[in-house]
Design an enzyme around this catalytic site. Structure first.
Site, PDB file in Angstrom:
ATOM      1  N   GLU A 146       1.165  -0.940  -5.245  1.00 16.45           N
ATOM      2  CA  GLU A 146       0.076   0.017  -5.423  1.00 16.45           C
ATOM      3  C   GLU A 146       0.721   1.388  -5.567  1.00 16.45           C
ATOM      4  OE1 GLU A 146      -3.111   2.945  -4.076  1.00 16.45           O
ATOM      5  OE2 GLU A 146      -1.516   2.315  -2.741  1.00 16.45           O
ATOM      6  N   ASP A 186       0.814  -1.211   0.000  1.00 10.46           N
ATOM      7  CA  ASP A 186       0.000   0.000   0.000  1.00 10.46           C
ATOM      8  C   ASP A 186       0.851   1.267   0.000  1.00 10.46           C
ATOM      9  OD1 ASP A 186      -2.634   1.335   0.401  1.00 10.46           O
ATOM     10  OD2 ASP A 186      -1.658   2.010   2.238  1.00 10.46           O
TER      11      ASP A 186
HETATM   12  C1  GLC Z   1      -3.938   3.400  -0.613  1.00 10.88           C
HETATM   13  C2  GLC Z   1      -5.354   2.898  -0.492  1.00 10.88           C
HETATM   14  C3  GLC Z   1      -6.259   4.035  -0.158  1.00 10.88           C
HETATM   15  C4  GLC Z   1      -5.799   4.667   1.116  1.00 10.88           C
HETATM   16  C5  GLC Z   1      -4.323   5.040   1.032  1.00 10.88           C
HETATM   17  C6  GLC Z   1      -3.776   5.317   2.393  1.00 10.88           C
HETATM   18  O1  GLC Z   1      -3.785   4.275  -1.647  1.00 10.88           O
HETATM   19  O2  GLC Z   1      -5.734   2.264  -1.675  1.00 10.88           O
HETATM   20  O3  GLC Z   1      -7.579   3.601  -0.047  1.00 10.88           O
HETATM   21  O4  GLC Z   1      -6.546   5.815   1.342  1.00 10.88           O
HETATM   22  O5  GLC Z   1      -3.528   4.002   0.560  1.00 10.88           O
HETATM   23  O6  GLC Z   1      -3.531   4.100   3.088  1.00 10.88           O
HETATM   24  C1  GLC Z   2      -3.366   9.043  -4.469  1.00 13.99           C
HETATM   25  C2  GLC Z   2      -2.236   8.173  -4.116  1.00 13.99           C
HETATM   26  C3  GLC Z   2      -2.651   6.733  -4.078  1.00 13.99           C
HETATM   27  C4  GLC Z   2      -3.918   6.563  -3.277  1.00 13.99           C
HETATM   28  C5  GLC Z   2      -4.967   7.503  -3.698  1.00 13.99           C
HETATM   29  C6  GLC Z   2      -6.126   7.399  -2.778  1.00 13.99           C
HETATM   30  O1  GLC Z   2      -3.723   8.870  -5.782  1.00 13.99           O
HETATM   31  O2  GLC Z   2      -1.193   8.327  -5.040  1.00 13.99           O
HETATM   32  O3  GLC Z   2      -1.646   5.970  -3.511  1.00 13.99           O
HETATM   33  O4  GLC Z   2      -4.438   5.310  -3.482  1.00 13.99           O
HETATM   34  O5  GLC Z   2      -4.475   8.800  -3.650  1.00 13.99           O
HETATM   35  O6  GLC Z   2      -7.120   8.217  -3.236  1.00 13.99           O
END
Ligand code: GLC
Ligand code: GLC
Length: 636
Positions: free
Chosen positions: A336, A294
């Site tokens: 991710e 994540d």
């Molecule tokens: C990732 C998750 C998102 C979350 C963020 C912080 O991007 O997909 O839902 O808000 O991480 O953990």
């Molecule tokens: C941004 C971040 C991503 C996260 C997302 C959540 O795009 O780069 O990691 O999942 O915000 O909205």
């Protein structure tokens, strides 16, 4: 002077001695004879040099790295020796077949345990459904202990070793994972390692000044440093707080890339790496098959930079990977990284994340629906799709997150498309502020300073199902046809397969109201799932359409692997690509019939079977596709 090999040998010897030091001579002799120890020392020998190299990259001196290695080796041995036997078998199988994840048999799903099934036992009861759908991979959204009320959907973890009591216990989780394995389904959970919740005991101790947790987070006495960092940071959740920091009750400031209750971990402290490695090994031994890394882009900070995608972030992920190769080699990483496409691919590699989300393809699918023109998608498939050996994209239509328009401005520029203006158009289109739009999405994190915005909404609501648009079902099937056939692992955001619309209750929940992503996190809709075998219903048409494609994919090696070659259809509405020299796919992104001329098909055989319709298509003449029609043609 020692040669490098001699040094490596000496270090290896030293590390083994440290691991074995806890045993009496008699115990030691029996440990050393065990099969586990043989395997472990082989893997230690193979992977500790890269672990050492990566840690050295980040921490830069032996005084730091050697004690880290000693602790990591000891933890890895503890972890491997306690690993359940079936998991060790999976380890060996995956070492022998690193391409398991690229198989055409693989089909993924993702859901929230509570929203989909109430709790972990409820989820277990849904396994027959997962099998019916054809899943071989299931991502369970964050299910660990988190603060009550707001927790960013569980992405604020208070303990990696306790399940959220509302969902069950750690034993329930182990039980569900075992049951999934028996059903041929691997389990994916998040490794939320950029931050913890403010309630994690590390955070509590650190804020209280316990020297053992000193520098576990970035806490500053005043705004001096935060102001300097903020100059170059991107705001991720501007609605929640401006800049990258939040103020504590005692007036100090803490680094919070996301929400104020998600405190960024400080990886410049080597003990943070080791502590998280310990949590990772714990998850691995629960039986988790894939860890979703994540917010991977954010883990390293450096003044004067955006603090995203820094070289040290990559080195740390490779170091975590090396630890897994030693302690639990069956476990794979999924990146991710929702960032510029040049950066996204940097996380994917056999020694980093073996698989990764494909946010570019996802965003361009929606882009192509809006513009009806395949230019950007074709470009991305041609130049940005193929990955290194033994690695795979995770291709998806929707996720629990917003849609961000992460295409490269340089790519858009080649087609005379202006990145900023085009993103404004897409935002308007998908939140129904554009004349004639079929989409019913919601804006997410509109930032008035930069004009940036992203989009929320379920796939069904974004393709027009909410207002019964006549093409909605075909649009949804078309999008899923692309993720199922371009190569890599297709991921279904569960609910999509029966056309679940946006939730309408989220604005009334005080814990959700300020985060429109809850619009596309609806509850399991019993009524729709009950309609799934009835093709007189929209839910049934979508479900049967997806089932049909899954069945074709899983029974046909033409879909195996990850690579493709694009095919130029000479029709700006029809995308074309070839898989394994044996399958030619077409998809018409417009609401009008479209033709591919016989001329464009010259190099193709005279005719081919279309796996979707079951009909034979003549390729020595013009081929016409109905609105949103997809063809999967067997050309060899
Ligand atoms: C990732 C998750 C998102 C979350 C963020 C912080 O991007 O997909 O839902 O808000 O991480 O953990
Ligand atoms: C941004 C971040 C991503 C996260 C997302 C959540 O795009 O780069 O990691 O999942 O915000 O909205």
């Amino acid at each position: 002077m020692l040669t490098q090999t001699q040094q490596v040998d000496l270090t290896l010897q030293h590390l083994k001695e440290r691991v074995l030091a806890i045993y009496t001579p008699k115990q030691r002799a029996s440990v050393e004879r065990s099969e586990d120890w043989q395997k472990f020392s082989e893997r230690l020998q193979t992977y500790f040099p890269s672990l050492m190299y990566e840690l050295d990259n980040v921490y830069g001196n032996n005084e730091t790295v050697l004690p880290m290695l000693e602790q990591l080796s000891a933890q890895s041995w503890q972890s491997y020796s306690q690993r359940a036997k079936p998991l060790k078998q999976t380890d060996a199988a995956r070492e022998a077949d690193p391409d398991w994840i690229l198989s055409n048999k693989q089909v993924g799903g993702v859901c929230y345990v509570d929203l989909f099934a109430g709790n972990l036992q409820g989820l277990k009861a849904k396994i027959p459904y997962f099998k019916e759908l054809g899943l071989t991979y299931l991502h369970l959204m964050p299910l660990f202990k988190c603060p009550e009320g707001k927790s960013d959907g569980g992405y604020a973890v208070s303990s990696y070793r306790d399940v959220n009591p509302a969902l069950g216990t750690i034993d329930d989780l182990r039980d569900v994972i075992t049951a999934l394995h028996e059903a041929g389904i691997s389990t994916v959970v998040d490794f939320i390692f950029n931050h913890t919740s403010n309630e994690h005991h590390w955070a509590v101790e650190c804020a209280a000044g316990n020297p053992l947790y000193d520098n576990f987070y970035y806490i500053f006495p005043d705004r001096r440093m935060p102001d300097q960092y903020d100059r170059t940071l991107r705001e991720i959740f501007p609605d929640q707080h401006p800049g990258g920091f939040s103020q504590l009750a005692d007036s100090r400031w803490v680094w919070t890339t996301f929400n104020s209750f998600q405190w960024d971990l400080n990886y410049s402290n080597p003990w943070v790496f080791n502590a998280m490695a310990g949590e990772m090994m714990f998850l691995a031994n629960l039986g988790v098959d894939i860890l979703r890394m994540d917010a991977v882009a954010f883990i390293w900070k450096q003044m004067g930079t955006t603090c995203e995608n820094l070289p040290q972030a990559h080195a740390l992920v490779r170091a975590f990977n090396a630890v897994m190769r030693i302690a639990a080699p069956g476990v794979f990483f999924k990146s991710e990284a929702i960032v510029h496409p040049d950066e996204v691919v940097q996380y994917i590699g056999r020694n980093e994340c073996q698989i990764g989300y494909n946010p570019l393809q996802m965003a361009l699918l929606w882009n192509t629906l809006a513009t009806r023109e395949i230019n950007l998608l074709h470009h991305a498939l041609t130049y940005r799709h193929n990955l290194p050996e033994h690695t795979a994209w995770v291709n998806y239509v929707r996720s629990h997150d917003d849609i961000g328009w992460t295409f490269a401005d340089e790519d858009a520029g080649q087609f005379g498309i202006h990145g900023y203006d085009h993103r404004q158009f897409l935002n308007r289109f998908f939140v129904n502020h554009y004349e004639g739009s079929f989409a019913r999405g919601e804006p997410f994190q509109y930032n008035p300073t930069t004009g940036d915005c992203r989009v929320s909404g379920t796939a069904a609501s974004l393709v027009g199902l909410a207002q019964n648009d006549p093409f909605a079902v075909d649009r949804l099937k078309l999008l899923y046809s692309i993720v199922m056939s371009t190569g890599g692992l297709p991921l279904i955001y569960l609910g999509d397969e029966v056309g679940t619309l946006n939730d309408t209750d989220w604005p009334y929940d005080e814990n959700k109201r300020d985060d429109s992503r809850w619009a596309h996190r609806p509850r399991y809709n019993e009524e729709l799932y009950n309609q799934r075998h009835d093709i007189s219903t929209k839910a049934g048409q979508i479900y049967q359409g997806l089932r049909h494609m899954i069945e074709i994919r899983q029974n046909n090696p033409r879909f195996d692997g990850g690579r493709l070659v694009t095919f130029y259809t000479h029709n700006k509405h029809i995308i074309g690509y070839i898989r394994n020299n044996a399958l030619l796919a077409f998809a018409n992104f417009s609401e009008f019939p479209q033709t591919i001329t016989a001329h464009a098909l010259q190099a193709m055989p005279f005719q081919a079977a279309d796996l979707i319709s079951g009909e034979t298509v003549k390729l020595n003449q013009d081929v016409e596709l109905r609105p949103y029609q997809v063809m999967w043609l067997e050309i060899a």
